[in-house]
Design an enzyme around this catalytic site. Sequence first.
Site, short mmCIF file in Angstrom:
data_model
loop_
_atom_site.label_atom_id
_atom_site.label_comp_id
_atom_site.label_asym_id
_atom_site.label_seq_id
_atom_site.Cartn_x
_atom_site.Cartn_y
_atom_site.Cartn_z
CG HIS A 151 -0.34 0.01 2.08
ND1 HIS A 151 0.28 -0.38 3.24
CD2 HIS A 151 0.03 1.08 3.28
CE1 HIS A 151 0.64 -0.09 4.43
NE2 HIS A 151 0.72 0.88 4.73
CG ASP A 197 -0.24 -4.57 2.46
OD1 ASP A 197 0.33 -3.57 1.91
OD2 ASP A 197 0.05 -3.78 3.88
CB SER A 246 2.91 1.60 6.17
OG SER A 246 2.60 1.97 7.45
#
Length: 488
Positions: A229, A263, A344
Amino acid sequence: MNSENNNSSTPSNPSTPSNPADPHTEQIPAQPESPQHASTADFQQVRNPYAHPSTPSTPFAPETQSAAAAGASEQQWEGAVPGPVPVPGSVTGASEGVGSQQEHSTVTLLGPSEELNAAQQPAAPKKSRTVPLTGAIALALVAAIGSGTLTGVYASRNQEVTSTSAVLEQLRTPVSNEGATVAAAGSVEQVAAAVLPSVVSIQVSTRTGVSEGSGSIISSDGYVLTNNHVVSAAAEGASQVVVTLNDGRELLADFVAGDGNTDVAVIKIRDVADLPVMSFGDSSSLQVGQEVVAIGSPLGLSATVTSGIVSAMNRPVRAGGSNTGESTLIDAIQTDAAINPGNSGGPLVDMNGNLVGMNSVIASLSSGSDSSGSIGLGFAIPANFARRVADQLIATGQVTHPMLGVQLNPNSNVRGAMISEVTPGGPSEAAGLQAGDVVTRINDRSIDSTDALIAAVRSSEFGQTVTLVVEDANGGNSREVQVTLTGE
């Protein structure tokens, strides 16, 4: 001049005759007080106010005057007053004695213009001022106190300057490095020093916006592991990926491949070599309560280090990909190390500096992503799983997962994962599983939902044989089934 206790009579006008009825009153012209201290020559006569007024006064002989002047201080403290000199003089007031014998004695200062009787007139007429003995003592005390006060103020200011100088000297003293020590092995400081060089900040710019995140260098020629993402916008083209190294260099990078279902993604920095590389650890050996360190660029703040523990293992969490469907699940590591937007893709490492997870998801009480932040519930993709997916992405650009060969019913009200359909020719059919069976355990891990079974299977290895505990829909007929998962 009034005595110290303010009981002296007010001087009368020089032209007014003295009151004969009052033997203790004489006419003395008022004179301005001199600000100077009296000298010994000013002390001309000591009178006894209690002598009879008819007794003639006898002025002191010069030697007597000198003796009286020289012994003034002794008279003040010992109360020594010359013998009675019977002369009509004014009693300016009873002074408060310092010694035991001077309570009612006064000292008369004579001046050149004092008006006296012929019998009382000294050789040279002088003006006089009457000052009580206590007044003279007070003058001396005031002088002494004034001197002491000045000395005290000077001493206080001197101490203040000395104190200020000491403070300034202390502040300007070179700092000592005696307390500085080499970071202990296994400390957060040591882990951060070892890991930071292999952590990067990532920024992806497109026509519609900018996304930011973190990543770990997994090869010396520039491959970087991160979340899908973070870099998925680069897969659509018309974008620019910029990687910032720990040493501050900003380098361009290219999107390699990514998998929205897990992901996980990989990018590659252009034209680099000999970069520091992140080492992988075994995420399957993690224990709850084990110390870990999270590193990344939360909110764009690069090279941020936070520490915590492994709060839980095997948390089924949806991470990236589509918002529906079983394929979005990961078997996550839960940690209380602070993780925020921008972390992230960054590494979660053990106290040896080995990558054990990739920070991916945070739980938040806020419904708006702009105001969300760490509340001590962060989730990371296990390193073993991320490493396997990254290997496939680099090698083939695609990702496959181990499979049971079943379809699950996400809407069942049972505790566990209910099988709605068995894939013909698949591993589950070969093991004898049927529609309606409920899986409650896989190996030593409890299964309480459909998501939990999917995450557990994806975390397993290709071709691995697992043991399932299966019940019927009513919770009876429990049995164990051996199933070999699909291969690559």
